[in-house]
Design a protein around this motif. Structure first.
Motif: not given
Length: 122
Positions: A113-114, A91-93, A2-5
């Motif tokens: 998410g990652q 600019t960012a993650t 179970l995840q979001v990517v």
């Protein structure tokens, strides 16, 4: 699992555009609100936008209003963040998060998410 990517980040010049995707796996996004967040080096994480489960509500942080648009395609189990007129300060993650409550803004998250890196540079 179970995840979001997230995906879709990259290097873009000021004034350019990117579209980020947030794909859910192991569960369906239909009943989840999706939030978008970002964190720049040395800065606190901030909320960018949110879209409710039925698209009826979208919220945006003031600095991105009119430039960023959140959307979703439940049939593809995917949410999107269209980013136009990008600025150096964008600019960012960037992260997406899914909340098992259909309403915005997010009050918690069930999946995080990652992250995907967005760099705006000339």
């Amino acid at each position: 699992q179970l995840q979001v990517v997230e995906s879709g980040g990259g290097l873009v010049q000021p004034g350019g555009s990117l579209r980020l995707s947030c794909v859910a796996s192991g569960f369906t996004l239909d009943d989840y609100a999706i939030g978008w967040f970002r964190q720049a080096p040395g800065k606190e994480r901030e909320g960018v936008g949110c879209i409710s489960s039925n698209d009826s509500v979208t919220n945006y942080e003031d600095s991105v209003k009119g430039r960023f648009t959140a959307s979703r395609d439940n049939a593809k189990n995917t949410a999107y963040l269209q980013m136009n007129s990008l600025k150096l300060e964008d600019t960012a993650t960037y992260y997406c998060a899914a909340q098992s409550d259909p309403a915005c803004p997010l009050r918690w998250y069930d999946y995080w998410g990652q992250g995907t890196q967005v760099t705006v540079s000339s």
